[in-house]
Scaffold this motif. Sequence first.
Motif, PDB file in Angstrom:
ATOM      1  N   THR A  25       0.770  -1.201  -0.054  1.00  0.00           N
ATOM      2  CA  THR A  25      -0.375  -0.333  -0.293  1.00  0.00           C
ATOM      3  C   THR A  25       0.518   1.401   0.202  1.00  0.00           C
ATOM      4  O   THR A  25       0.794   2.224  -0.430  1.00  0.00           O
ATOM      5  CB  THR A  25      -0.979  -0.268   1.104  1.00  0.00           C
ATOM      6  N   GLY A  26       2.067   0.959   0.474  1.00  0.00           N
ATOM      7  CA  GLY A  26       3.125   2.291   0.375  1.00  0.00           C
ATOM      8  C   GLY A  26       4.459   1.502   0.574  1.00  0.00           C
ATOM      9  O   GLY A  26       4.729   0.748   0.206  1.00  0.00           O
ATOM     10  N   GLY A  27       5.413   2.410   0.931  1.00  0.00           N
ATOM     11  CA  GLY A  27       6.481   2.727   0.754  1.00  0.00           C
ATOM     12  C   GLY A  27       7.154   1.191   1.963  1.00  0.00           C
ATOM     13  O   GLY A  27       8.814   0.607   1.463  1.00  0.00           O
TER      14      GLY A  27
ATOM     15  N   VAL B  69       3.047  10.784  -7.490  1.00  0.00           N
ATOM     16  CA  VAL B  69       1.749   9.149  -8.071  1.00  0.00           C
ATOM     17  C   VAL B  69       2.355   9.576  -5.930  1.00  0.00           C
ATOM     18  O   VAL B  69       2.748   9.813  -5.021  1.00  0.00           O
ATOM     19  CB  VAL B  69       2.840   8.053  -7.703  1.00  0.00           C
ATOM     20  N   SER B  70       0.929   9.000  -5.551  1.00  0.00           N
ATOM     21  CA  SER B  70       1.245   9.130  -3.835  1.00  0.00           C
ATOM     22  C   SER B  70      -0.475   8.924  -2.831  1.00  0.00           C
ATOM     23  O   SER B  70      -0.772   8.756  -3.333  1.00  0.00           O
ATOM     24  CB  SER B  70       0.444  10.972  -3.499  1.00  0.00           C
ATOM     25  N   ARG B  71      -0.610   8.492  -2.145  1.00  0.00           N
ATOM     26  CA  ARG B  71      -1.486   8.111  -1.111  1.00  0.00           C
ATOM     27  C   ARG B  71      -2.063   9.838  -0.404  1.00  0.00           C
ATOM     28  O   ARG B  71      -1.544  10.120  -0.361  1.00  0.00           O
ATOM     29  CB  ARG B  71      -1.396   7.480   0.323  1.00  0.00           C
TER      30      ARG B  71
ATOM     31  N   GLY C 290      -6.834   4.999  -7.610  1.00  0.00           N
ATOM     32  CA  GLY C 290      -6.989   3.571  -7.146  1.00  0.00           C
ATOM     33  C   GLY C 290      -4.974   3.506  -7.235  1.00  0.00           C
ATOM     34  O   GLY C 290      -3.998   4.325  -7.439  1.00  0.00           O
ATOM     35  N   PHE C 291      -4.611   2.256  -7.786  1.00  0.00           N
ATOM     36  CA  PHE C 291      -3.132   1.284  -6.938  1.00  0.00           C
ATOM     37  C   PHE C 291      -2.511   1.015  -8.489  1.00  0.00           C
ATOM     38  O   PHE C 291      -3.380   0.181  -9.176  1.00  0.00           O
ATOM     39  CB  PHE C 291      -3.211   0.194  -5.669  1.00  0.00           C
ATOM     40  N   ASN C 292      -1.815   1.500  -9.080  1.00  0.00           N
ATOM     41  CA  ASN C 292      -1.482   0.801 -10.041  1.00  0.00           C
ATOM     42  C   ASN C 292       0.081   1.577 -10.552  1.00  0.00           C
ATOM     43  O   ASN C 292       1.508   1.782 -11.179  1.00  0.00           O
ATOM     44  CB  ASN C 292      -2.065   1.520 -11.438  1.00  0.00           C
TER      45      ASN C 292
HETATM   46  P1  ADP Z   1       4.537   6.521   1.811  1.00  0.00           P
HETATM   47  O1  ADP Z   1       4.837   4.668   1.998  1.00  0.00           O
HETATM   48  O2  ADP Z   1       4.318   7.536   2.792  1.00  0.00           O
HETATM   49  O3  ADP Z   1       2.750   5.868   0.874  1.00  0.00           O
HETATM   50  P2  ADP Z   1       6.958   6.696   0.362  1.00  0.00           P
HETATM   51  O4  ADP Z   1       6.958   7.498  -0.993  1.00  0.00           O
HETATM   52  O5  ADP Z   1       7.731   6.323   1.207  1.00  0.00           O
HETATM   53  O6  ADP Z   1       5.688   7.068   0.767  1.00  0.00           O
HETATM   54  O7  ADP Z   1       5.986   5.573  -1.266  1.00  0.00           O
HETATM   55  C1  ADP Z   1       5.305   4.908  -1.542  1.00  0.00           C
HETATM   56  C2  ADP Z   1       5.447   3.224  -2.352  1.00  0.00           C
HETATM   57  O8  ADP Z   1       3.999   3.675  -2.440  1.00  0.00           O
HETATM   58  C3  ADP Z   1       6.099   4.570  -3.737  1.00  0.00           C
HETATM   59  O9  ADP Z   1       7.255   2.881  -4.563  1.00  0.00           O
HETATM   60  C4  ADP Z   1       4.823   5.101  -4.694  1.00  0.00           C
HETATM   61  O10 ADP Z   1       5.553   4.259  -5.799  1.00  0.00           O
HETATM   62  C5  ADP Z   1       4.072   3.382  -4.240  1.00  0.00           C
HETATM   63  N1  ADP Z   1       2.486   4.365  -4.301  1.00  0.00           N
HETATM   64  C6  ADP Z   1       1.819   5.039  -4.004  1.00  0.00           C
HETATM   65  N2  ADP Z   1       0.741   5.704  -4.620  1.00  0.00           N
HETATM   66  C7  ADP Z   1       1.042   4.935  -5.381  1.00  0.00           C
HETATM   67  C8  ADP Z   1      -0.116   4.137  -6.426  1.00  0.00           C
HETATM   68  N3  ADP Z   1      -1.338   4.875  -6.291  1.00  0.00           N
HETATM   69  N4  ADP Z   1      -0.073   3.404  -7.556  1.00  0.00           N
HETATM   70  C9  ADP Z   1       0.749   2.780  -7.873  1.00  0.00           C
HETATM   71  N5  ADP Z   1       2.184   2.951  -6.561  1.00  0.00           N
HETATM   72  C10 ADP Z   1       1.702   3.955  -5.501  1.00  0.00           C
END
Ligand code: ADP
Length: 488
Positions: free
Chosen positions: A16-18, A304-306, A360-362
């Motif tokens: 879901t994230g980093g 690209v972000s949550r 969404g997530f992609n």
């Molecule tokens: P966090 O962990 O706070 O979300 P980070 O920058 O550490 O922030 O990591 C986010 C990771 O999640 C990255 O690899 C980013 O590419 C990925 N990511 C976030 N949102 C999406 C999305 N909607 N689709 C694909 N990858 C995403």
Amino acid sequence: MKIVFAASEVFPYAKTGGLADVAGSLPVELSNLGHEVKVFMPKYNIFGEAEFGLRYNWNIGAIPIRVNNTVHSVHVHTTVIPGSNVEIYFVDCPYYFHRFRVYTNDHDEDERFIIFSKGIIEILQRIQWAPDIIHCNDWQTGLLPLMLRDNYGWDRMFDKTSTVFTIHNISYQGKFSKAAFHKAEIDHKHFLSSGIGEYDGGVNFLKTAIFSSDVINTVSETYAEELLLPEFGCGMESYLAERKDDFFGILNGIDYNIWNPGTDPHIPYHFSKDDLSGKIKNKKFLLEHLHLPFDENVPLIGIVSRMVPQKGFDIIGDVIHQLMELPAQWVILGGGMRKYEEMIQQIENNNPHKVAIYIGFNNELSHLIEAGTDIFLMPSHFEPCGLNQIYSLRYGTVPVVRKTGGLADTVQDWNETLAEGKETGTGYSFNDYTGKALLQSLQQAINDFKKKDMWKKIQINGMSKDYSWRCSAEKYVELYKHALQKII
Ligand code: ADP
Ligand code: GLC
């Protein structure tokens, strides 16, 4: 060293994230440094098992584990992380983990991660593998260090095991009612007399971890300093201050095999700092597929972000109309809170020739955005480390960031370095958490984008940085050594 790495998400199985990126790559680097590492995560029903070659472990079979007075059978599946020989153990308990999501707001969210933590300890007992280090990550594994010492303190196998706890984001603490300790069969004294798990009348998994792990760290040096301040510490600042001799900051690395513009299978045109010609082709490809017009002189800004308050969507919202008037195009990928998703949807509706969004997530699109955009925007309110700006640096996409946490540690402001008589900047950063400051910084980047030679210099500066895991993994080894000394 024998190391257990425990996380609620691990790339490529669940993300879901980093945290998932870190959990999928740091263990591999530790193994490259000669350590024996086993990774543990829950077995969710959100990925194709065949794809990853998961094998059911018949030797272990069913492990009865009691949570909240009910005994559940926990099973184990294993495979190796792609491109490595690091074994990953999936803690399988369908009742808790087959919910089509990694995190839920269900009433038994605490139980889901209690059984995960207990499962890890009991699997280690079954395979008779005594680790030197159990490295826990975020609140989901926050009770493990205490349970290891107390609930399983009878097991001499763990006498020489130290625990390390990494805070990836202090705003998620795992706050539950006081019943959580009862469900985990943790002695009530830890709620009452010692108080290590009590917070605001309930149980706090993160606070428990702060006081029961041998060593604690977070994912950048600046965030480690910030966490001692009330503005960032989310109530944990004084507890971290109490543990300050055992509290460190280590910047995350990134996986240079997965995030490599020279080999990335998700992008159509490869490129490097010696030959950037593929980058503009990716931009064209991206725009064509998003049905936006291509003009090499108009900068394309990526996000690209949550979509959560942490990531700066409030200040984006404050100046959204001015942002849309800038001579630039936008591609925005993300999902999260409804109000931000609606805001982004609205700007696409109002600016169909300028803005393309994907709610969404992609994963594939995230790679293409890093490769095909000119500027990457990350105006976070706070940012423990942040990986996207580091991916951007590697892909010649110039980051515009707020100077906080890991963003401050990884992006050098071009103008600041110029003022010092150097041309070493890699991006743009601003201090104030305001729409105005964000707008000014972005405007500056858009102006500089026209100065082709200078822009290329900024791109190459970023692409020349080394944020691979090697250096950070060596720092983790030092951290583990510090943890081991605590129990000798
Ligand atoms: P966090 O962990 O706070 O979300 P980070 O920058 O550490 O922030 O990591 C986010 C990771 O999640 C990255 O690899 C980013 O590419 C990925 N990511 C976030 N949102 C999406 C999305 N909607 N689709 C694909 N990858 C995403
Ligand atoms: C968290 C943080 C992010 C960090 C990631 C991996 O989700 O929000 O800044 O990069 O964990 O450590």
